[in-house]
Design a protein around this motif. Structure first.
Motif, PDB file in Angstrom:
ATOM      1  N   LEU A  94      66.863  -5.376 115.198  1.00 37.02           N
ATOM      2  CA  LEU A  94      67.652  -6.552 114.585  1.00 37.02           C
ATOM      3  C   LEU A  94      67.017  -7.897 115.088  1.00 37.02           C
ATOM      4  CD1 LEU A  94      71.200  -5.044 114.557  1.00 37.02           C
ATOM      5  CD2 LEU A  94      69.652  -5.597 112.574  1.00 37.02           C
ATOM      6  N   ASP A  97      63.526  -8.532 113.668  1.00 35.24           N
ATOM      7  CA  ASP A  97      63.548  -8.873 112.248  1.00 35.24           C
ATOM      8  C   ASP A  97      64.426 -10.328 111.936  1.00 35.24           C
ATOM      9  OD1 ASP A  97      62.512  -6.626 111.585  1.00 35.24           O
ATOM     10  OD2 ASP A  97      64.342  -5.466 111.049  1.00 35.24           O
ATOM     11  N   LYS A  99      67.649 -10.889 112.667  1.00 38.42           N
ATOM     12  CA  LYS A  99      68.676 -10.708 111.904  1.00 38.42           C
ATOM     13  C   LYS A  99      69.706 -10.960 113.062  1.00 38.42           C
ATOM     14  CE  LYS A  99      67.117  -7.961 108.117  1.00 38.42           C
ATOM     15  NZ  LYS A  99      67.280  -6.617 107.336  1.00 38.42           N
ATOM     16  N   ALA A 100      69.276 -11.037 114.435  1.00 37.32           N
ATOM     17  CA  ALA A 100      70.149 -11.108 115.554  1.00 37.32           C
ATOM     18  C   ALA A 100      69.463 -12.158 116.553  1.00 37.32           C
ATOM     19  CB  ALA A 100      70.365  -9.882 116.377  1.00 37.32           C
ATOM     20  N   ARG A 126      71.920 -19.935 117.256  1.00 42.60           N
ATOM     21  CA  ARG A 126      71.289 -19.437 116.469  1.00 42.60           C
ATOM     22  C   ARG A 126      69.632 -19.975 116.426  1.00 42.60           C
ATOM     23  NH1 ARG A 126      73.400 -18.960 110.421  1.00 42.60           N
ATOM     24  NH2 ARG A 126      74.659 -17.017 110.573  1.00 42.60           N
ATOM     25  N   PHE A 137      74.807 -11.168 115.976  1.00 37.60           N
ATOM     26  CA  PHE A 137      74.355 -10.662 114.610  1.00 37.60           C
ATOM     27  C   PHE A 137      74.410 -11.825 113.734  1.00 37.60           C
ATOM     28  CE2 PHE A 137      74.861  -9.352 110.261  1.00 37.60           C
ATOM     29  CZ  PHE A 137      73.970  -8.538 110.083  1.00 37.60           C
ATOM     30  N   ARG A 138      73.363 -12.325 113.183  1.00 37.15           N
ATOM     31  CA  ARG A 138      73.243 -13.409 112.231  1.00 37.15           C
ATOM     32  C   ARG A 138      74.065 -13.279 110.858  1.00 37.15           C
ATOM     33  NH1 ARG A 138      69.604 -17.761 112.842  1.00 37.15           N
ATOM     34  NH2 ARG A 138      68.298 -16.315 114.244  1.00 37.15           N
ATOM     35  N   THR A 139      75.201 -13.439 110.877  1.00 38.31           N
ATOM     36  CA  THR A 139      76.173 -13.310 109.663  1.00 38.31           C
ATOM     37  C   THR A 139      75.700 -14.268 108.562  1.00 38.31           C
ATOM     38  OG1 THR A 139      77.959 -12.643 111.113  1.00 38.31           O
ATOM     39  CG2 THR A 139      78.515 -13.076 108.729  1.00 38.31           C
ATOM     40  N   PRO A 140      75.525 -13.824 107.460  1.00 36.12           N
ATOM     41  CA  PRO A 140      75.176 -14.746 106.164  1.00 36.12           C
ATOM     42  C   PRO A 140      76.169 -15.891 106.121  1.00 36.12           C
ATOM     43  CG  PRO A 140      75.311 -12.358 105.509  1.00 36.12           C
ATOM     44  CD  PRO A 140      75.715 -12.360 106.934  1.00 36.12           C
ATOM     45  N   ASP A 164      79.283 -14.949 113.976  1.00 40.71           N
ATOM     46  CA  ASP A 164      78.238 -14.407 114.401  1.00 40.71           C
ATOM     47  C   ASP A 164      78.716 -13.571 115.560  1.00 40.71           C
ATOM     48  OD1 ASP A 164      76.874 -15.587 112.564  1.00 40.71           O
ATOM     49  OD2 ASP A 164      75.502 -16.795 113.867  1.00 40.71           O
ATOM     50  N   ALA A 211      71.491  -4.370 107.186  1.00 35.49           N
ATOM     51  CA  ALA A 211      70.550  -5.046 108.189  1.00 35.49           C
ATOM     52  C   ALA A 211      69.648  -4.004 108.888  1.00 35.49           C
ATOM     53  CB  ALA A 211      70.964  -5.851 109.241  1.00 35.49           C
TER      54      ALA A 211
END
Length: 459
Positions: A94, A97, A99-100, A126, A137-140, A164, A211
């Motif tokens: 994550l 990618d 995403k985190a 972030r 975690f990178r929340t939408p 997040d 994810a």
């Protein structure tokens, strides 16, 4: 076997909660009906609170309910701590990618920036490119996460309200929300059937499933169990440990039947039914999302019905763990009164108090029972009955007739006349049928007890 795979994932941090038992049974019913697998996973990553005896207690309690490795539908137990390598690998993926990300903010930092101790994390780290710290975690930022729940239907969670969330500690060890997802993926879980309290975790876990490149399982969140005040069952306030019910003498089949009806019903008025029939009828879609009331009085009534339905030989056998503790216990004597006890108890532990007088050297009196039983001409009744006991034919019918005659001589009906005799013989005001009990106790011991009662009365 089918592809259906459910899991039950308790933490070994205390006694086995009846709510957990209900969730386990719902999962077990699904697995058995479909020919799938029930996976037992012990979530033991909280080293500070976990204890081996709690793990053993979980396995023992499940086995008591009929959920064990003896069945082809059972798999495990697995231990979450054994999968830490996979958890860390998922965190690394994550991060790689994008995403985190790492975060070094404290709660005080967030409060200082937002001016509120109640607001969630504000995403400050972030884009800072940190290489250590808590992993989030990178929340939408926009849109909604939709959870399709078999029991609750479509549930929407706005992404901007999820924050997040953290998935790993600063030392790299995973948090529950991530470990749970990775374990479910590794174990190919197709259906997650669990308590309603986990619904708030579900959008986060569903985002993690996506994810990590996998489709989420089918979700089903069973209703919360409440007490008579409609408060969620609490181990600090309510009787919730399954072990306590087992040790009190509730039958496993009665407990299974009752727990299955907390939130689900087969339709119609029928409630008492065997496990195979419940398995055949059970559907997640039929589970009611409203809170389910745990009514111990109703459970006790269920248990009484199951006890009375047992063959007397089996009832006798199941009582042994309790009655064997009585000093002087004799199994052959107990077998003579077991049919009488079977109709009068609602839990097996009650049998001891109903039959112990047969084995103890003398009855155990409490002052309340003595005072209540000795209200109506006790000296006259006991004196007259002692005379009859010495010569009467030793059958329950003859013993009853003798006391009726003694009572009539003093203007008392049988109900009043037998009260002092019952207390003299058994030490209690209620219990097994009196004359059958006297017959089993025997002439010598019965006479001795009546005479001892007369001495206590000063006669």
């Amino acid at each position: 076997m089918t592809d259906l795979r459910v899991r039950f994932a308790p933490s070994p941090t205390g006694m086995f909660h009846v709510g957990g038992a209900r969730s386990a049974l719902f999962n077990w019913a699904l697995a058995e009906r479909s020919g799938g697998r029930f996976v037992l996973r012990i979530e033991d990553t909280d080293a500070a609170r976990n204890r081996p005896e709690w793990t053993e207690g979980i396995i023992s309690a499940l086995a008591w309910l009929g959920i064990s490795g003896d069945s082809p539908y059972f798999e495990g137990p697995y231990f979450q701590s054994a999968f830490e390598e996979q958890h860390r690998a998922a965190v690394a993926k994550l991060l790689a990618d994008g995403k985190a990300y790492h975060c070094d903010c404290t709660r005080e930092d967030v409060k200082a920036r937002t001016g509120s101790e109640f607001q969630g994390y504000d995403g400050y780290c972030r884009d800072r490119g940190l290489s250590e710290g808590v992993v989030r975690f990178r929340t939408p930022d926009e849109g909604v996460t939709v959870v399709e729940d078999k029991i609750r239907g479509r549930v929407e969670f706005p992404n901007d309200a999820l924050e997040d969330f953290a998935i790993a500690r600063g030392d790299g060890s995973p948090l529950f929300v991530l470990a749970n997802v990775v374990d479910d993926m590794e174990q190919r879980i197709t259906h997650v059937v669990r308590a309603e309290e986990h619904l708030s975790n579900t959008p986060k876990q569903q985002l993690l499933w996506a994810a990590l490149g996998a489709a989420p399982p089918i979700w089903a969140h069973v209703p919360v169990i409440v007490n008579e005040k409609r408060q969620k069952l609490s181990k600090r306030r309510d009787k919730v440990a399954l072990e306590s019910y087992r040790d009190e003498g509730y039958l496993a089949e009665a407990m299974v039947n009752y727990l299955m009806l907390l939130g689900w019903g087969p339709g119609g008025d029928r409630e008492i039914m065997p496990w195979p029939e419940m398995v055949e009828l059970f559907r997640l879609e039929d589970v009611n999302p409203s809170p389910a009331f745990f009514d111990e009085r109703k459970l006790r009534a269920f248990n009484g019905e199951y006890i009375r339905a047992l063959p007397v030989e089996e009832f006798t056998e199941r009582c042994l763990p309790w009655v064997r503790t009585i000093p002087g216990f004799d199994r052959e004597v107990f077998a003579k009164v077991a049919p009488l006890a079977q109709t009068r108890v609602t839990v097996l532990s009650e049998v001891t108090g109903n039959v112990d007088f047969l084995f103890l050297p003398e009855p155990v009196f409490d002052q309340g029972s003595w005072d209540k039983g000795m209200k109506n001409a006790p000296v006259e009744i006991l004196t007259g009955y002692a005379e009859r006991l010495a010569t009467v034919e030793w059958t329950a019918d003859a013993l009853k007739t003798a006391l009726e005659e003694v009572g009539a001589a003093h203007g008392l009906k049988l109900g009043k006349a037998q009260a002092p005799v019952r207390v003299a013989i058994t030490g209690r005001t209620v219990g097994l049928p009196l004359f059958e009990s006297i017959e089993v106790l025997g002439r010598e011991r019965s006479l001795a007890r009546v005479r001892a009662a007369l001495e206590r009365l000063g006669a």
